[in-house]
Design a protein around this motif. Sequence first.
Motif, PDB file in Angstrom:
ATOM      1  N   VAL A 542       0.862  -1.198   0.000  1.00 26.13           N
ATOM      2  CA  VAL A 542       0.000   0.000   0.000  1.00 26.13           C
ATOM      3  C   VAL A 542       0.888   1.233   0.000  1.00 26.13           C
ATOM      4  O   VAL A 542       1.695   1.411   0.938  1.00 26.13           O
ATOM      5  N   ASP A 543       0.754   2.106  -1.069  1.00 27.33           N
ATOM      6  CA  ASP A 543       1.505   3.371  -1.166  1.00 27.33           C
ATOM      7  C   ASP A 543       0.499   4.530  -1.137  1.00 27.33           C
ATOM      8  O   ASP A 543      -0.473   4.544  -1.919  1.00 27.33           O
ATOM      9  N   ILE A 544       0.761   5.481  -0.258  1.00 24.98           N
ATOM     10  CA  ILE A 544      -0.105   6.683  -0.176  1.00 24.98           C
ATOM     11  C   ILE A 544       0.784   7.907  -0.329  1.00 24.98           C
ATOM     12  O   ILE A 544       1.702   8.116   0.488  1.00 24.98           O
ATOM     13  N   ARG A 545       0.497   8.721  -1.357  1.00 25.97           N
ATOM     14  CA  ARG A 545       1.326   9.901  -1.642  1.00 25.97           C
ATOM     15  C   ARG A 545       0.411  11.107  -1.920  1.00 25.97           C
ATOM     16  O   ARG A 545      -0.780  10.955  -2.204  1.00 25.97           O
ATOM     17  N   GLU A 546       1.053  12.241  -1.846  1.00 28.75           N
ATOM     18  CA  GLU A 546       0.370  13.513  -2.172  1.00 28.75           C
ATOM     19  C   GLU A 546       0.817  13.976  -3.552  1.00 28.75           C
ATOM     20  O   GLU A 546       2.020  14.000  -3.850  1.00 28.75           O
ATOM     21  N   MET A 547      -0.143  14.368  -4.377  1.00 25.02           N
ATOM     22  CA  MET A 547       0.158  14.903  -5.717  1.00 25.02           C
ATOM     23  C   MET A 547      -0.200  16.390  -5.714  1.00 25.02           C
ATOM     24  O   MET A 547      -1.370  16.769  -5.554  1.00 25.02           O
ATOM     25  N   ASP A 548       0.845  17.237  -5.881  1.00 24.70           N
ATOM     26  CA  ASP A 548       0.626  18.688  -5.883  1.00 24.70           C
ATOM     27  C   ASP A 548      -0.016  19.115  -7.195  1.00 24.70           C
ATOM     28  O   ASP A 548       0.247  18.548  -8.257  1.00 24.70           O
ATOM     29  N   GLY A 549      -0.834  20.151  -7.109  1.00 27.93           N
ATOM     30  CA  GLY A 549      -1.485  20.700  -8.299  1.00 27.93           C
ATOM     31  C   GLY A 549      -2.124  22.039  -7.983  1.00 27.93           C
ATOM     32  O   GLY A 549      -2.297  22.416  -6.832  1.00 27.93           O
ATOM     33  N   ILE A 550      -2.411  22.772  -9.061  1.00 28.63           N
ATOM     34  CA  ILE A 550      -3.080  24.069  -8.901  1.00 28.63           C
ATOM     35  C   ILE A 550      -4.532  23.957  -9.355  1.00 28.63           C
ATOM     36  O   ILE A 550      -5.463  24.375  -8.679  1.00 28.63           O
ATOM     37  N   ASP A 551      -4.754  23.424 -10.522  1.00 30.00           N
ATOM     38  CA  ASP A 551      -6.109  23.234 -11.056  1.00 30.00           C
ATOM     39  C   ASP A 551      -6.149  21.869 -11.758  1.00 30.00           C
ATOM     40  O   ASP A 551      -5.647  21.749 -12.886  1.00 30.00           O
ATOM     41  N   PRO A 552      -6.677  20.806 -11.090  1.00 31.81           N
ATOM     42  CA  PRO A 552      -7.303  20.841  -9.770  1.00 31.81           C
ATOM     43  C   PRO A 552      -6.279  20.955  -8.643  1.00 31.81           C
ATOM     44  O   PRO A 552      -5.092  20.776  -8.891  1.00 31.81           O
ATOM     45  N   SER A 554      -4.419  20.006  -4.770  1.00 31.37           N
ATOM     46  CA  SER A 554      -3.653  18.822  -4.348  1.00 31.37           C
ATOM     47  C   SER A 554      -4.565  17.614  -4.148  1.00 31.37           C
ATOM     48  O   SER A 554      -5.711  17.743  -3.699  1.00 31.37           O
ATOM     49  N   LYS A 555      -4.030  16.429  -4.493  1.00 32.98           N
ATOM     50  CA  LYS A 555      -4.777  15.181  -4.379  1.00 32.98           C
ATOM     51  C   LYS A 555      -3.970  14.173  -3.554  1.00 32.98           C
ATOM     52  O   LYS A 555      -2.760  14.302  -3.377  1.00 32.98           O
ATOM     53  N   LEU A 590     -19.649  10.001  -4.826  1.00 30.59           N
ATOM     54  CA  LEU A 590     -20.774  10.656  -4.172  1.00 30.59           C
ATOM     55  C   LEU A 590     -20.307  11.719  -3.200  1.00 30.59           C
ATOM     56  O   LEU A 590     -20.871  12.811  -3.133  1.00 30.59           O
ATOM     57  N   TYR A 591     -19.243  11.412  -2.417  1.00 33.79           N
ATOM     58  CA  TYR A 591     -18.756  12.362  -1.424  1.00 33.79           C
ATOM     59  C   TYR A 591     -17.864  13.441  -2.048  1.00 33.79           C
ATOM     60  O   TYR A 591     -17.956  14.613  -1.687  1.00 33.79           O
ATOM     61  N   CYS A 592     -17.009  13.038  -2.981  1.00 33.43           N
ATOM     62  CA  CYS A 592     -15.952  13.936  -3.453  1.00 33.43           C
ATOM     63  C   CYS A 592     -16.166  14.477  -4.859  1.00 33.43           C
ATOM     64  O   CYS A 592     -15.512  15.438  -5.260  1.00 33.43           O
ATOM     65  N   GLY A 593     -17.027  13.861  -5.648  1.00 35.83           N
ATOM     66  CA  GLY A 593     -17.257  14.330  -6.996  1.00 35.83           C
ATOM     67  C   GLY A 593     -16.765  13.347  -8.031  1.00 35.83           C
ATOM     68  O   GLY A 593     -16.010  12.409  -7.740  1.00 35.83           O
ATOM     69  N   THR A 594     -17.177  13.581  -9.281  1.00 37.31           N
ATOM     70  CA  THR A 594     -16.831  12.645 -10.354  1.00 37.31           C
ATOM     71  C   THR A 594     -15.364  12.710 -10.749  1.00 37.31           C
ATOM     72  O   THR A 594     -14.885  11.843 -11.498  1.00 37.31           O
ATOM     73  N   GLY A 595     -14.637  13.722 -10.291  1.00 34.81           N
ATOM     74  CA  GLY A 595     -13.207  13.812 -10.616  1.00 34.81           C
ATOM     75  C   GLY A 595     -12.358  12.856  -9.799  1.00 34.81           C
ATOM     76  O   GLY A 595     -11.143  12.763 -10.031  1.00 34.81           O
ATOM     77  N   THR A 611      -5.718   1.943  -8.040  1.00 34.38           N
ATOM     78  CA  THR A 611      -5.348   3.346  -7.788  1.00 34.38           C
ATOM     79  C   THR A 611      -6.608   4.097  -7.331  1.00 34.38           C
ATOM     80  O   THR A 611      -7.618   4.129  -8.046  1.00 34.38           O
ATOM     81  N   ILE A 612      -6.513   4.680  -6.162  1.00 35.90           N
ATOM     82  CA  ILE A 612      -7.630   5.460  -5.598  1.00 35.90           C
ATOM     83  C   ILE A 612      -7.189   6.924  -5.544  1.00 35.90           C
ATOM     84  O   ILE A 612      -6.152   7.240  -4.943  1.00 35.90           O
ATOM     85  N   THR A 613      -7.990   7.790  -6.157  1.00 32.94           N
ATOM     86  CA  THR A 613      -7.703   9.238  -6.171  1.00 32.94           C
ATOM     87  C   THR A 613      -8.704   9.944  -5.273  1.00 32.94           C
ATOM     88  O   THR A 613      -9.921   9.786  -5.445  1.00 32.94           O
ATOM     89  N   LEU A 614      -8.158  10.747  -4.317  1.00 30.66           N
ATOM     90  CA  LEU A 614      -9.000  11.443  -3.332  1.00 30.66           C
ATOM     91  C   LEU A 614      -8.544  12.887  -3.189  1.00 30.66           C
ATOM     92  O   LEU A 614      -7.360  13.196  -3.428  1.00 30.66           O
ATOM     93  N   PRO A 615      -9.447  13.796  -2.797  1.00 27.89           N
ATOM     94  CA  PRO A 615      -9.011  15.161  -2.500  1.00 27.89           C
ATOM     95  C   PRO A 615      -8.271  15.231  -1.181  1.00 27.89           C
ATOM     96  O   PRO A 615      -8.492  14.402  -0.286  1.00 27.89           O
ATOM     97  N   ARG A 616      -7.382  16.210  -1.073  1.00 26.66           N
ATOM     98  CA  ARG A 616      -6.646  16.378   0.179  1.00 26.66           C
ATOM     99  C   ARG A 616      -7.479  17.241   1.117  1.00 26.66           C
ATOM    100  O   ARG A 616      -7.704  18.421   0.875  1.00 26.66           O
TER     101      ARG A 616
END
Length: 632
Positions: A542-552, A554-555, A590-595, A611-616
């Motif tokens: 199990v790897d959990i990391r932060e992906m920096d971004g502006i638009d959208p 951070s994830k 449902l909680y975070c959106g279709t993105g 791969t699970i993508t979530l908002p920070r």
Amino acid sequence: MRKRRLSLFLNHKLQQSKLSTLMVTCFIAFNLLLVSIIVWLAYQSFSAVTFTEISKARLALLNESTRRGFDFITGVTGTAYSLASNRELSSLLETKGTGRLTQIHQRREVSKILDHTVVVSEGITSVELYTDAFNGVTVTMADRIYPVDTIAGDSWFAALEHADAAWVPLRENESGQSLIGYAQRIFDSRGGTVAYVLIRLSRADIVRRFADMPMVLDGQVLLVDTAGNVVMQMGDDNLEVNSGEDSSSIHGASEIFLSINVSANAAAAGESEPVVDRAWIQEHVEHGQDGFEVVSGKPGGAQLVLYSRPAMLQWRLVQTIPVHTLLSPVRQAGWQVLGIAVLGLLFSAVLAYLFVWRIVRPLRQLIKRMRQLEKGDFNTRIQLSFTEEYAHLAYGFNHMASQLTELMEQVKEESRAKREAQTGLLEAQIKPHFLYNTLDMIHWRALDYEAKDISRMIVQLSKLLRIGLSGGRLFIRVRDELEHARCYVSIQSERLPFSIDYQEQIDPRVRGCYIPKIILQPFIENAVMHGHPKEGKLRIQVDIREMDGIDPPSKITICIKDNGQGLPEGWKLEETTGIGIRNVHQRIQLYCGTGYGVDICAGELGGVEVTITLPRIETEEQLNLWLGGENE
């Protein structure tokens, strides 16, 4: 092409214009056109009526002036006739066979008669007598008796050979005044011509006859004889007597009136010519009638020509007045009316602007409220207007805003209920299934092993259940979700015939972030239940990391890998029948959106890679914003 460009330009400008500007502009343009037409028609009608009435009044005044002005002619002709019929004067003129002293005495008596006639006759400049009766007498003092040879060379003298009396033009006398005269022959007892009496009249005397009516002398006034000849021209500072060609007209059997051509001499002298001439008068003036007519195409513009009824000698006055002078008061009144119309137009424009502003104001309020509604202010409302149409618009807008608010609340409530129901269903599906398996395992392990192992399993199970329930919260921190996954792996390691190598690589920055609960366990369970590794040892990483971004922004990315048998051929997430995987994917969206969501694919070295993508989400405030206050 040019018309098309103009049409496009106008359409573009109209689309950019405001409704109030268009309404005020159209109102002012319509009023301007209407006022211009009304003022022009009113001015034309008023000018025509006024011009006709002024012309009639001037004509009546000209007729009265003609009647009064020519009353003196009767006196002049009467004076001449009284002298011609004076027996004393006739006897004094018979000097044949008398001595020189007698002739001197007779001449003095004749002079007294002439002087007396001048005194008692009004408007006569002088009375002169031309005779050869006193040619042999030496003149010792000045008198008005001259030899016939004095006038024999004048152009008008020959006319007296055919008439007893005539109106004649005269040369200037010593005073420089231009004169007009009336000549009468005097006969002796035998019917022969013994003398000529000449009554002189200056133009000032004639003009003075019209001095009591100064309006008559406006413009140019012509004295016209019976044949239409211009005998005298008055007005325009022109008081010159004609001395050119002569012509005669006979009235009755005994009077000849001589006239001259004024225009030829006036042009030669550099003076103003008459507006109308003899030809015009003969063509337009009816015999014995009066009238008026407008003559155009003359220097100085259009001229009003008025001609009076003939006087008792069939002479008449012809008056010419410039139309612009005659209508100057009308034009002044027209300018005043135009000024009033302009002031009225400006006042109406102000009223139109206020009225249009009053009408457009509710529309502007409606636009303002609509923009607020677009920004998300569903509590905005419009006050009802004073007109029915705007009241319907305001009511419709308020009703729409109210319905939107109700629908938003309804959707919010339905979404909350749906998520809670789905979460409850998931928990109800996952927990009992795992709980049953665990209890069954504990049962069999209790038979095979001592109670110490059972106790350890029960501890792991309690942790698992405690974190899974989480007091009813939908999101938990990453560290709690990892603890939940470890408990599950620990319990499964006790019951499986093969060992599990479970590893974690966690970014320290995301350990305190919030994620939906129970999203790792379903994928680890799938790896345990369906992986069947060939090596005899199941590896789960199990790897959990932060992906920096502006638009959208951070994830958080969670990657779960195993070394199992991998996915079946043609497997798709949308078509899966598994409850856990589909539930996790639906809850995340449902909680975070279709993105955000779950992506499953085959690993590069075999097995499955999830791969699970979530908002920070770091704080409770951020979590409440994502959940709309549902996690409070």
